[in-house]
Design a protein around this motif. Structure first.
Motif, mmCIF file in Angstrom:
data_model
loop_
_atom_site.group_PDB
_atom_site.id
_atom_site.type_symbol
_atom_site.label_atom_id
_atom_site.label_comp_id
_atom_site.label_asym_id
_atom_site.label_seq_id
_atom_site.Cartn_x
_atom_site.Cartn_y
_atom_site.Cartn_z
ATOM 1 N N PHE A 223 4.584 1.158 -9.949
ATOM 2 C CA PHE A 223 5.669 1.074 -8.969
ATOM 3 C C PHE A 223 5.462 -0.093 -8.009
ATOM 4 C CE2 PHE A 223 6.757 5.207 -10.552
ATOM 5 C CZ PHE A 223 8.117 5.359 -10.285
ATOM 6 N N ALA A 224 4.251 -0.229 -7.476
ATOM 7 C CA ALA A 224 3.981 -1.355 -6.576
ATOM 8 C C ALA A 224 4.091 -2.673 -7.335
ATOM 9 C CB ALA A 224 2.595 -1.208 -5.951
ATOM 10 N N GLY A 225 3.617 -2.678 -8.586
ATOM 11 C CA GLY A 225 3.699 -3.886 -9.395
ATOM 12 C C GLY A 225 5.132 -4.290 -9.672
ATOM 13 N N TYR A 226 5.989 -3.304 -9.917
ATOM 14 C CA TYR A 226 7.401 -3.618 -10.161
ATOM 15 C C TYR A 226 8.033 -4.232 -8.920
ATOM 16 C CZ TYR A 226 12.335 -3.074 -11.360
ATOM 17 O OH TYR A 226 13.666 -3.308 -11.609
ATOM 18 N N GLU A 227 7.743 -3.666 -7.745
ATOM 19 C CA GLU A 227 8.272 -4.234 -6.495
ATOM 20 C C GLU A 227 7.777 -5.671 -6.313
ATOM 21 O OE1 GLU A 227 10.430 -2.640 -4.772
ATOM 22 O OE2 GLU A 227 9.984 -0.485 -4.614
ATOM 23 N N PHE A 228 6.486 -5.886 -6.620
ATOM 24 C CA PHE A 228 5.885 -7.220 -6.434
ATOM 25 C C PHE A 228 6.492 -8.245 -7.383
ATOM 26 C CE2 PHE A 228 2.712 -10.356 -7.768
ATOM 27 C CZ PHE A 228 2.401 -10.953 -6.559
ATOM 28 N N TRP A 229 6.522 -7.904 -8.682
ATOM 29 C CA TRP A 229 6.971 -8.885 -9.672
ATOM 30 C C TRP A 229 8.472 -9.124 -9.599
ATOM 31 C CZ3 TRP A 229 3.783 -12.188 -11.565
ATOM 32 C CH2 TRP A 229 2.435 -11.838 -11.697
ATOM 33 N N SER B 242 0.842 -1.198 0.000
ATOM 34 C CA SER B 242 0.000 0.000 0.000
ATOM 35 C C SER B 242 0.876 1.246 0.000
ATOM 36 C CB SER B 242 -0.912 0.013 1.229
ATOM 37 O OG SER B 242 -1.819 -1.064 1.200
ATOM 38 N N SER B 243 1.958 1.205 0.759
ATOM 39 C CA SER B 243 2.903 2.330 0.789
ATOM 40 C C SER B 243 3.580 2.509 -0.562
ATOM 41 C CB SER B 243 3.950 2.114 1.882
ATOM 42 O OG SER B 243 3.357 2.083 3.164
ATOM 43 N N PHE B 244 3.971 1.390 -1.193
ATOM 44 C CA PHE B 244 4.571 1.465 -2.527
ATOM 45 C C PHE B 244 3.590 2.097 -3.515
ATOM 46 C CE2 PHE B 244 7.046 -2.666 -1.430
ATOM 47 C CZ PHE B 244 7.969 -1.930 -0.702
ATOM 48 N N PHE B 245 2.325 1.669 -3.419
ATOM 49 C CA PHE B 245 1.304 2.180 -4.337
ATOM 50 C C PHE B 245 1.084 3.676 -4.129
ATOM 51 C CE2 PHE B 245 -2.880 3.289 -5.798
ATOM 52 C CZ PHE B 245 -3.066 2.547 -6.956
ATOM 53 N N LEU B 246 0.943 4.079 -2.876
ATOM 54 C CA LEU B 246 0.687 5.489 -2.579
ATOM 55 C C LEU B 246 1.870 6.351 -3.001
ATOM 56 C CD1 LEU B 246 -1.042 7.696 -1.350
ATOM 57 C CD2 LEU B 246 -0.090 7.136 0.891
ATOM 58 N N ALA B 247 3.077 5.904 -2.711
ATOM 59 C CA ALA B 247 4.268 6.662 -3.103
ATOM 60 C C ALA B 247 4.356 6.787 -4.618
ATOM 61 C CB ALA B 247 5.522 5.992 -2.542
ATOM 62 N N GLY B 248 4.075 5.698 -5.331
ATOM 63 C CA GLY B 248 4.099 5.738 -6.787
ATOM 64 C C GLY B 248 3.013 6.621 -7.354
ATOM 65 N N ALA B 249 1.822 6.554 -6.746
ATOM 66 C CA ALA B 249 0.718 7.381 -7.212
ATOM 67 C C ALA B 249 1.026 8.864 -7.058
ATOM 68 C CB ALA B 249 -0.557 7.022 -6.434
ATOM 69 N N LEU B 250 1.534 9.234 -5.902
ATOM 70 C CA LEU B 250 1.820 10.647 -5.645
ATOM 71 C C LEU B 250 2.959 11.165 -6.526
ATOM 72 C CD1 LEU B 250 1.536 10.749 -1.738
ATOM 73 C CD2 LEU B 250 -0.059 11.711 -3.405
#
Length: 312
Positions: free
Chosen positions: A87-93, A16-24
């Motif tokens: 960004f979150a997807g890159y961290e995940f994959w 969630s933090s990765f997603f929010l940081a990437g979104a912002l």
């Protein structure tokens, strides 16, 4: 013999933090780059601006349509590039592919494939969300009175052309965004590796804030140049497709026909402005992404640089 290693087990809060940081970071940078993106898009699709530079093209647009024209499409540009999924997807994959590798030696040996795979898969899923907003943005930019903003433009496109209109550019946007993501993430990873390859862990930990900033900025600029060059032909075709140019028929046929008509020079029209824009975007995104993650208390991303003994 390959040795096993521990891969960090990111929690749902971490993602969630990765997603929010990437979104912002993507919303701020893409929104701020709207004027450059408007000029770049107009150079690609408007014959009157075809051979103009960023500055001369911008002057002509302002003279003919007023300064407000440079902010056309601000809404979908800012919202459509909510890069949280990427960004979150890159961290995940990246984590998934490292686990598949099974050992530290194997992950290091195949790190290029891991970077390419993680960025490509993450971008594919992000593009499912991006495509309708990108189509709306290009309509707003290319047809000044198409709608008053993001919501009205999206609703008009959905009403008049339906699913087909919203996703007409899905194939070219994949052709554009996947090379873009490859340039953005893979080149950035290797730029950092080049800097840190001969640096001890002790020296790395003692780096000053300004030095870390310079490394991130330089890596982001180089990655931005690479992303722009790799994705430029498809970016030009995407603008043409969303403008309604080209023959009828399958998307592949339309893309091939438009590419032949444009030629190499036409496909790379607007590359200069786009390289400037993308260098700013990518470097700004990585700087903001890291800073926002730190503020949110998120863990660092998984590293598989060649010089590291164990970053897992």
């Amino acid at each position: 013999m390959s040795t096993a290693f521990a891969v960090p087990q990111f929690t749902s809060k971490d993602y969630s933090s990765f997603f929010l940081a990437g979104a912002l970071c993507c919303t701020v940078t893409h929104g701020g780059m709207t004027p450059i993106d408007v000029v770049k898009t107009r150079i690609q699709i408007d014959p009157a601006l075809k051979n103009h530079s960023l500055l001369s093209g911008g002057r002509l647009i302002v003279a003919a349509e007023g300064p407000g024209a440079l902010l056309t499409g601000f809404g979908p540009t800012a919202v459509g590039y909510l890069g949280g999924a990427k960004f979150a997807g890159y961290e995940f994959w990246k984590k998934q592919f490292v686990e598949i590798a099974g050992s530290q030696e194997s992950a290091v040996a195949h790190r290029t494939a891991i970077y390419l795979g993680a960025s490509s898969v993450a971008e594919f899923f992000a593009d499912i969300l991006l495509t309708p907003l990108e189509a709306t943005r290009i309509r707003l930019v290319s047809e000044r009175h198409y709608a008053t903003g993001l919501t009205t433009g999206f609703m008009r496109l959905a009403r008049e052309e339906g699913f087909q209109g919203l996703y007409a550019g899905f194939l070219p946007i994949l052709c554009k965004q996947i090379p873009y993501a490859i340039g953005q993430f893979t080149v950035n990873e290797f730029c950092h590796e080049l800097v840190f390859r001969n640096m001890s862990e002790e020296k790395r930990r003692s780096l000053s804030g300004s030095t870390k900033f310079g490394i991130s900025l330089g890596s982001g600029v180089i990655a931005g140049f690479a992303a722009a060059i790799l994705s430029q032909p498809a970016d030009t075709l995407l603008s043409q497709i969303n403008k309604g140019h080209g023959p009828t028929g399958s998307m592949v046929y339309r893309l091939v026909t438009l590419a032949r008509e444009a030629g190499v020079r036409g496909l790379f029209a607007g590359l200069g402005p786009r390289m400037i824009m993308t260098a700013g975007l990518v470097s700004g995104q990585f700087l903001l992404y890291g800073g926002i993650k730190d503020m949110l208390g998120a863990p660092p991303g998984l590293e598989i640089h060649k010089e590291t003994k164990s970053k897992y």
